[in-house]
Write an enzyme that holds these catalytic residues in place. Structure first.
Site, PDB file in Angstrom:
ATOM      1  N   ARG A   1      -4.869   3.341  16.443  1.00  0.00           N
ATOM      2  CA  ARG A   1      -5.390   2.170  17.801  1.00  0.00           C
ATOM      3  C   ARG A   1      -6.211   2.996  18.663  1.00  0.00           C
ATOM      4  O   ARG A   1      -6.474   2.481  19.529  1.00  0.00           O
ATOM      5  CB  ARG A   1      -4.324   2.335  18.988  1.00  0.00           C
ATOM      6  CG  ARG A   1      -2.791   1.983  18.694  1.00  0.00           C
ATOM      7  CD  ARG A   1      -3.078   0.338  18.134  1.00  0.00           C
ATOM      8  NE  ARG A   1      -1.640   0.513  17.116  1.00  0.00           N
ATOM      9  CZ  ARG A   1      -0.813  -0.776  16.113  1.00  0.00           C
ATOM     10  NH1 ARG A   1      -2.125  -1.607  15.572  1.00  0.00           N
ATOM     11  NH2 ARG A   1       0.783  -1.270  16.422  1.00  0.00           N
TER      12      ARG A   1
ATOM     13  N   HIS B   1      -3.781  -5.852   2.552  1.00  0.00           N
ATOM     14  CA  HIS B   1      -2.402  -6.515   3.043  1.00  0.00           C
ATOM     15  C   HIS B   1      -2.496  -7.762   2.670  1.00  0.00           C
ATOM     16  O   HIS B   1      -2.896  -8.428   3.202  1.00  0.00           O
ATOM     17  CB  HIS B   1      -3.043  -6.154   4.597  1.00  0.00           C
ATOM     18  CG  HIS B   1      -1.591  -7.090   5.260  1.00  0.00           C
ATOM     19  ND1 HIS B   1      -0.969  -6.541   6.741  1.00  0.00           N
ATOM     20  CD2 HIS B   1      -1.469  -8.367   5.555  1.00  0.00           C
ATOM     21  CE1 HIS B   1      -0.482  -7.744   7.050  1.00  0.00           C
ATOM     22  NE2 HIS B   1      -0.836  -8.167   6.512  1.00  0.00           N
TER      23      HIS B   1
ATOM     24  N   HIS C   1       2.078  -1.513   2.433  1.00  0.00           N
ATOM     25  CA  HIS C   1       3.394  -1.786   2.811  1.00  0.00           C
ATOM     26  C   HIS C   1       4.301  -3.302   1.831  1.00  0.00           C
ATOM     27  O   HIS C   1       4.515  -3.820   2.222  1.00  0.00           O
ATOM     28  CB  HIS C   1       3.918  -1.405   4.435  1.00  0.00           C
ATOM     29  CG  HIS C   1       2.387  -3.011   5.020  1.00  0.00           C
ATOM     30  ND1 HIS C   1       2.410  -4.159   3.687  1.00  0.00           N
ATOM     31  CD2 HIS C   1       1.427  -2.921   5.932  1.00  0.00           C
ATOM     32  CE1 HIS C   1       1.048  -4.841   5.071  1.00  0.00           C
ATOM     33  NE2 HIS C   1       0.587  -4.313   5.533  1.00  0.00           N
TER      34      HIS C   1
ATOM     35  N   ASN D   1       5.425  -6.544   9.780  1.00  0.00           N
ATOM     36  CA  ASN D   1       5.010  -7.524   9.363  1.00  0.00           C
ATOM     37  C   ASN D   1       4.283  -6.788   8.471  1.00  0.00           C
ATOM     38  O   ASN D   1       3.362  -6.148   8.484  1.00  0.00           O
ATOM     39  CB  ASN D   1       3.582  -8.555  10.234  1.00  0.00           C
ATOM     40  CG  ASN D   1       3.584  -9.611   8.898  1.00  0.00           C
ATOM     41  OD1 ASN D   1       3.791  -9.956   8.019  1.00  0.00           O
ATOM     42  ND2 ASN D   1       1.836  -9.419   9.578  1.00  0.00           N
TER      43      ASN D   1
ATOM     44  N   ASP E   1       3.609   3.248   8.065  1.00  0.00           N
ATOM     45  CA  ASP E   1       2.818   1.440   9.026  1.00  0.00           C
ATOM     46  C   ASP E   1       3.051   1.941  10.200  1.00  0.00           C
ATOM     47  O   ASP E   1       3.678   1.025  11.283  1.00  0.00           O
ATOM     48  CB  ASP E   1       3.228   0.422   8.743  1.00  0.00           C
ATOM     49  CG  ASP E   1       2.150  -0.660   9.113  1.00  0.00           C
ATOM     50  OD1 ASP E   1       1.183  -0.354   9.211  1.00  0.00           O
ATOM     51  OD2 ASP E   1       3.241  -2.011   9.015  1.00  0.00           O
TER      52      ASP E   1
ATOM     53  N   GLY F   1       5.165  -4.953  14.453  1.00  0.00           N
ATOM     54  CA  GLY F   1       5.176  -3.530  14.317  1.00  0.00           C
ATOM     55  C   GLY F   1       6.104  -2.358  14.778  1.00  0.00           C
ATOM     56  O   GLY F   1       6.478  -2.747  15.965  1.00  0.00           O
TER      57      GLY F   1
END
Lengths: 333, 439
Positions: free
Chosen positions: B71, B186, B239, B285, B312, B331
């Site tokens: 982040r 993704h 993922h 997701n 993730d 998330g």
């Protein structure tokens, strides 16, 4: 029983006996509505907040009337979903409600599960007045109430639900309630509007409207809202009317005394033909009146649990005496 | 010579080298000195070694998580490099690859360097930055791939979003092919996903929440398999959540296509039924999918179709996440629970041995990223994790080092407690519950 519940979030959560007890209570209140002065003091001193985060006219009016007929104090809050969810979280909304000492919260929200979130965060009772595409339990109850009045029973009834089941909270609540009470439910609609694994509700999926209507006691017609759902789901309202619209010609396949229902507001000439909407089988306005009685019953039973100084376990809802000592209800028939 | 570190009497599992035996591990000068008698005599005969008894615990190469969201820059209220890498150390990870969907995204050299510098200053874990495939992650113009790789990017991804345009994907694969770095996809068809918030199935039907069909992932995996074949480039599928994706990847691998894959802990222990009650801590997701997907993922992990076990790790603030299901962001965090959840999902039911699990948590992700390491070979940098596989502990999100508390595992009792994390010979985390349990 329902009197021990704090909230009414969906018919999925209720047992058959609880649904029946709401319907029976609603029958008593239905009589109240026919009195010269259609008002009882059952909820005097209690405050109900109607929080409408999504536009609504009839459901809001119906709840407001139900609350007033029960002598509750009512406050209203209406906004469109997005402006509030941007500024204030549901959690803050909940905290404000708590701080204002409100006893019962009626919530309509665009987000499925929003009432569940409030219920988790509030001591007040929460009534789901429609959460997105999830449930609309009081609509389901008033539909079932109307069917029971008209047909005399629910068990064994053949009910056809026609339209956009995927996006219909009315359909979900109907399906849960009806299947719990032993009705046999068939749905029909565009394949793009029938949700995944829907047969696990215990309903049959018909290949066509005609097949669904065949021999039906009740045809419950869902509102189609193509403008909101993108035309990728269905080409046009014109095509919808042609393939799924309920006409008097189509209705001939149902039982001769079939009951026709619609949760409103209707798109006349689209999902329901003009002559069907106003025809002899239609109970659409009856549904509206019954809605008030059913909502009175739900408010009454949930408040019975909440009333100060008494618990539902000690005093079952219908025998509950309000703390101010006045007779709250006419005797059960 | 500085005091060497001796981890005494633990079960050393160096999966890549087929080692699984009880021995002392010696660390000196930031590097592995050797196992037991193999350590040089001058290390073993040091007058004051720091000896940590770890009998009953497992000593393994430091865990590697190739999919985390730190982040930073831009969303420091959710996580920082400091808090995220400390969470990694607490979870037994010595290396994490961080995704570029920061604000602004990691699409320029200076931002890659910013992350690397921040990680060095924090000192809790190695951070391998993943750079964006396209500028601004907008899916249009490619980033300066060679310069970013030179600056330290170990892979390219628009994670958070798919590389939607097939030609952009094709060209990115062509340009990365020679660099030996993967494009991490993704995998999600944005039209099929629409505004869905959970797996499309019976649970979404019942809950009235808009569904995301499993095919939204698998169609992109299938397309990318074909593009990897066309270009000879390396696609790594992030993922993986759906059974069909596992089938497609398995098939692609058997045809010699350069396709690798990872999954995350929650997909192996939870299904869409967990969304019941609209708890936003079950919203991520791709979404939690059905039982058959869960089973297929486990099978894919066991047979090697899914190479790596990642997390993730996606921290969010409580203000954002504690909301109704639709409004809450996608998330969940994972760094501090991953090892325990993976043990529960894979080792306790005997799908994998401990050693097989650790391969997928250490050397495999490094290989996918074309990096050395992941072993306890003498002379390599001493990244080491010590955990007690039998020790029971209860997840308490409030005690996480991560700023994110958004986990569906809060309150779960797990086995497998991380006791010690060592980065280049330096202890980055030491559990207060240190004494290994007696067996």
């Amino acid at each position: 029983m329902i009197g021990q519940r704090k909230d009414l979030l969906g018919l999925e959560d209720l047992m058959a006996e609880e649904i029946v007890s709401i319907l029976d209570t609603a029958r008593t209140f239905r009589d109240v509505l026919d009195r010269p002065i259609p008002k009882v003091p059952s909820l005097r001193g209690l405050t109900a907040a109607n929080l409408f985060f999504e536009a609504s006219t009839r459901t809001r009016l119906s709840f407001e009337l139900a609350e007033k007929r029960l002598s509750a104090d009512t406050v209203h809050f209406q906004t469109t979903g997005s402006s509030v969810s941007k500024g204030e979280t549901l959690k803050d909304t909940a905290r404000n409600i708590e701080a204002m000492g409100i006893h019962l919260v009626v919530i309509r929200h665009t987000a499925p599960g929003a009432p569940h979130y409030l219920a988790r965060n509030l001591d007040a009772g929460v009534i789901n007045a429609g959460d997105g595409t999830h449930e609309h339990p009081t609509q389901g109850l008033l539909d079932i109430y109307t069917m029971r009045e008209r047909r005399g029973r629910i068990a064994g009834l053949r009910v056809a639900i026609i339209g956009d089941v995927t996006h219909s909270r009315v359909a979900r609540s109907n399906i849960w309630g009806l299947t719990k009470l032993g009705a046999s439910v068939t749905i029909a609609g565009p394949p793009t509007m029938i949700p995944a694994e829907v047969e696990r509700f215990g309903v049959a999926v018909a290949k066509s409207v005609d097949e669904a209507i065949e021999g039906a006691d009740v045809v419950n017609i869902l509102r189609i809202q193509l403008e909101r759902q993108r035309t990728i789901l269905y080409p046009s309202l014109r095509e919808y009317a042609r393939v799924y619209g309920i006409t008097s010609e189509r209705l001939k396949r149902a039982k001769p005394d079939v009951t026709v229902m619609h949760p409103g507001p209707m798109n006349r000439g689209v999902e329901i033909a003009q002559d069907v909407a106003d025809g002899e089988h239609s109970v659409i306005l009856e549904q509206v009146t019954n809605g008030i009685a059913v909502r009175m019953a739900v408010l009454y039973l949930l408040a019975g649990h909440k009333a100060p100084g008494e618990t539902a376990a000690e005093t079952p809802a219908m025998e509950a005496k309000p703390t101010h000592g006045e007779p709250s209800l006419p005797p059960r028939r | 010579m500085a005091s060497p570190l001796c981890l005494r009497g633990g079960r050393i599992i160096d999966a890549a080298r087929g080692i699984d035996r009880v021995q002392d591990l010696w660390i000196a000068g930031g590097r592995i000195a050797g196992l037991g008698e193999d350590a040089p005599a001058e290390v073993r005969s040091h007058p004051r070694p720091e000896v940590i008894p770890v009998a009953g615990a497992v000593i393994c190469p430091g865990l590697v998580d190739m999919h985390v969201h730190l982040r930073e820059p831009g969303q420091e209220d959710r996580e920082t490099i400091e808090t995220g890498t400390f969470a990694a150390a607490r979870g037994g990870f010595t290396t994490v690859a961080c995704m570029p969907n920061t604000v602004p995204p990691l699409d320029e050299r200076s931002r890659i360097e910013y992350v690397i510098r921040g990680a060095r200053e924090a000192g809790h874990a190695r951070v391998l930055p993943v750079a964006a495939v396209t500028r601004g992650q907008l899916g249009e113009a490619l980033t300066e791939i060679e310069e970013l790789a030179e600056a330290g990017a170990v892979a390219f991804s628009d994670d958070g979003k798919p590389v939607h345009n097939a030609e952009v994907m094709r060209r990115a694969l062509e340009l990365t092919r020679g660099l030996g770095v993967p494009v991490i996809q993704h995998a999600e068809d944005r039209d099929l996903k629409g505004d869905g918030v959970m797996h499309e199935g019976w649970a979404s039907t019942r809950l009235g929440l808009k569904g995301i069909p499993a095919a939204a992932e698998s169609v992109v995996v299938a397309r990318d398999a074909l593009l990897a074949e066309l270009t000879g480039g390396h696609v790594h599928v992030a993922h993986v959540s759906a059974a069909r994706s596992v089938e497609i990847i398995r098939r692609a691998k058997s045809r010699g296509i350069r396709m690798t894959a990872e999954t995350a802990p929650h997909y192996l222990v939870l299904t869409d039924e967990a969304v019941e009650g609209y708890d936003s801590r079950t919203k991520m997701n791709p979404p939690l999918r059905g039982t058959k997907d869960r089973e297929a993922l486990i099978e894919g992990v066991v047979d090697g179709t899914i190479d790596c076990l990642a997390t993730d790790h996606a921290p969010h603030t409580e203000i954002d996440k504690d909301n109704d299901f639709e409004s809450a962001p996608f998330g969940i965090v994972g760094l501090e629970t991953a090892l325990g959840v993976y043990l529960k999902a894979l080792v306790e039911p005997k799908h994998l041995s401990l050693s097989e699990l650790l391969l997928r948590l250490t050397v495999n992700p490094l290989r996918v990223l074309g990096r050395p390491g992941g072993t306890l070979e003498a002379g390599t940098e001493a990244d080491v994790t010590v955990f007690d596989p039998a020790r029971r502990w209860t997840v308490r999100a409030s005690e996480f080092a991560s700023k994110g508390r958004n986990t569906p595992f809060d309150g779960w009792e797990l086995r497998g407690r991380v006791l010690l994390t060592v980065l280049a010979g330096r202890i980055t985390f030491r559990s207060e519950a240190f004494e290994p349990s007696v067996r």
